[in-house]
Design an enzyme around this catalytic site. Structure first.
Site, PDB file in Angstrom:
ATOM      1  N   GLU A  57      -5.351  -5.022  10.677  1.00 19.32           N
ATOM      2  CA  GLU A  57      -4.287  -3.348  10.533  1.00 19.32           C
ATOM      3  C   GLU A  57      -4.664  -2.562  12.045  1.00 19.32           C
ATOM      4  OE1 GLU A  57      -2.609  -2.231   6.660  1.00 19.32           O
ATOM      5  OE2 GLU A  57      -4.573  -1.136   6.819  1.00 19.32           O
ATOM      6  N   SER A  61       3.299  -1.583  10.690  1.00 18.21           N
ATOM      7  CA  SER A  61       4.582  -1.803  10.848  1.00 18.21           C
ATOM      8  C   SER A  61       4.980  -2.993  10.804  1.00 18.21           C
ATOM      9  CB  SER A  61       4.942  -1.206  12.568  1.00 18.21           C
ATOM     10  OG  SER A  61       3.816   0.368  12.341  1.00 18.21           O
ATOM     11  N   HIS A  89      -9.951   1.000   5.102  1.00 17.65           N
ATOM     12  CA  HIS A  89      -8.387   1.454   5.981  1.00 17.65           C
ATOM     13  C   HIS A  89      -8.566   2.424   7.010  1.00 17.65           C
ATOM     14  CE1 HIS A  89      -3.940   2.939   6.501  1.00 17.65           C
ATOM     15  NE2 HIS A  89      -4.063   1.601   5.859  1.00 17.65           N
ATOM     16  N   ASN A 129       0.775  -1.314  -0.227  1.00 14.36           N
ATOM     17  CA  ASN A 129       0.255  -0.119   0.092  1.00 14.36           C
ATOM     18  C   ASN A 129       0.551   0.949   0.191  1.00 14.36           C
ATOM     19  OD1 ASN A 129      -1.645   2.087   0.479  1.00 14.36           O
ATOM     20  ND2 ASN A 129      -2.043   1.060   2.601  1.00 14.36           N
ATOM     21  N   LYS A 155      -0.259   4.132  -0.757  1.00 18.30           N
ATOM     22  CA  LYS A 155      -0.017   5.381   0.113  1.00 18.30           C
ATOM     23  C   LYS A 155      -0.088   6.506  -0.924  1.00 18.30           C
ATOM     24  CE  LYS A 155      -0.434   3.065   4.768  1.00 18.30           C
ATOM     25  NZ  LYS A 155       0.090   3.165   5.699  1.00 18.30           N
ATOM     26  N   GLY A 165       2.396   2.919  10.869  1.00 20.69           N
ATOM     27  CA  GLY A 165       2.857   3.558  10.708  1.00 20.69           C
ATOM     28  C   GLY A 165       3.969   3.875  11.673  1.00 20.69           C
ATOM     29  N   GLU A 215      -6.566   5.304   7.827  1.00 20.43           N
ATOM     30  CA  GLU A 215      -6.170   6.471   7.099  1.00 20.43           C
ATOM     31  C   GLU A 215      -8.245   7.232   6.611  1.00 20.43           C
ATOM     32  OE1 GLU A 215      -2.853   5.808   5.032  1.00 20.43           O
ATOM     33  OE2 GLU A 215      -1.863   5.426   7.070  1.00 20.43           O
TER      34      GLU A 215
HETATM   35  P1  PGA Z   1       2.985   0.505   7.490  1.00 18.89           P
HETATM   36  O1  PGA Z   1       1.364   0.724   6.787  1.00 18.89           O
HETATM   37  O2  PGA Z   1       3.312  -0.911   7.158  1.00 18.89           O
HETATM   38  O3  PGA Z   1       3.826   1.977   7.226  1.00 18.89           O
HETATM   39  O4  PGA Z   1       2.568   0.892   8.845  1.00 18.89           O
HETATM   40  C1  PGA Z   1       0.398  -0.287   6.464  1.00 18.89           C
HETATM   41  C2  PGA Z   1      -0.877   0.088   6.339  1.00 18.89           C
HETATM   42  O5  PGA Z   1      -1.511   1.464   6.696  1.00 18.89           O
HETATM   43  O6  PGA Z   1      -1.651  -0.220   5.307  1.00 18.89           O
END
Ligand code: PGA
Length: 252
Positions: free
Chosen positions: A169, A215, A97, A9, A11, A175, A99
């Site tokens: 998640e 992460s 997601h 992903n 983003k 992140g 976000e």
């Molecule tokens: P990250 O994000 O691996 O940077 O923690 C995962 C995601 O948001 O799908």
């Protein structure tokens, strides 16, 4: 046997040139590998989807979008429809997601519409669920994830539901550099599989891929992926560098 999946992903990252470089590097590396039962999915920003699907034609990865709207066409300025994704030969789409839930106020019910619309176009939803930190700390996390699944996906028939990929998640892990421990991931993945089993029966539950995200990187992927109910990962930051992403793909 259910599929192992590693999805990147990206983003809202990369210029067009950088995207082309990264996709090409990943395609070249995958070319030299013999992956058995593992699917690699790249989810770049929407303006790079066509570039990605062009390269994917001769490469060993699939392409996913990061977002979609739930109608096929109409007066929805700025939105992209499942029909448009289909025309670009996109195979997967991330839905729900955290976000999008947080910054764009996407609710479980709204997400149910996206899941339906994607399935109508035969695009596989990668349905994300997961609790925020306070819900983890107050022990509410099972209930939160149950509600997300119930309200966005459990209206589907078994024929529809079996096409989904689920991504657990935990929001506190996204992140932050703090991944869920393999035990925490396994506990939740087993819980999710149990819910699916209750609703749709064991054969279907056994067949659904449940990915871990938050992460996940080249250092911790192997231990996370070795858990019996963890079928791969949805990778954010660590999917932006080809060498690290490929190492994650090799972590099964
Ligand atoms: P990250 O994000 O691996 O940077 O923690 C995962 C995601 O948001 O799908």
């Amino acid at each position: 046997m259910r599929k192992k999946i590693v999805a990147g992903n990206w983003k809202m990252n990369k210029t067009f040139t950088e995207a082309e470089e990264l996709i090409t590097e990943i395609a070249d590396s995958l070319d030299e590998m013999e992956l058995v039962n593992t699917t690699v999915v790249l989810c770049p920003p929407a303006p790079y989807l066509e570039l990605a699907t062009d390269i994917a034609q001769d490469a060993a990865f699939k392409v996913g979008a990061q977002n979609v709207y739930s109608c096929d066409s109409g007066a929805f300025t700025g939105e992209i429809s499942p029909m448009m994704l289909k025309a670009l030969e996109v195979d997967y789409c991330i839905v729900g997601h955290s976000e999008r839930r947080k910054y764009f106020n996407e609710t479980n019910l709204f997400l149910a519409g996206k899941v339906d619309a994607l399935l109508k176009q035969e695009i596989i939803p990668i349905f994300c669920c997961g609790e925020i930190l306070s819900e983890r700390e107050s022990g509410l996390y099972f209930g939160v994830v149950r509600k997300q699944l119930e309200e966005s996906a459990f209206h589907l028939s078994s024929g529809e539901f079996k096409k989904l990929v689920i991504a657990y998640e935990p929001v506190w892990a996204i992140g932050t550099g703090v991944n869920a421990s393999p035990e925490q991931a396994q506990e939740m993945h087993a819980f999710i599989r149990g819910l699916i089993c209750e609703k749709y029966g064991e054969p279907l539950a056994k067949d659904i891929s449940i990915l871990y995200g938050g992460s996940c990187n080249a250092q911790n992927a192997r231990e996370l992926f070795s858990q019996p109910d963890v079928d791969g990962g949805l990778i954010g930051g660590a999917s932006l560098k080809s060498a690290e992403f490929i190492q994650i793909v090799l972590s099964f």
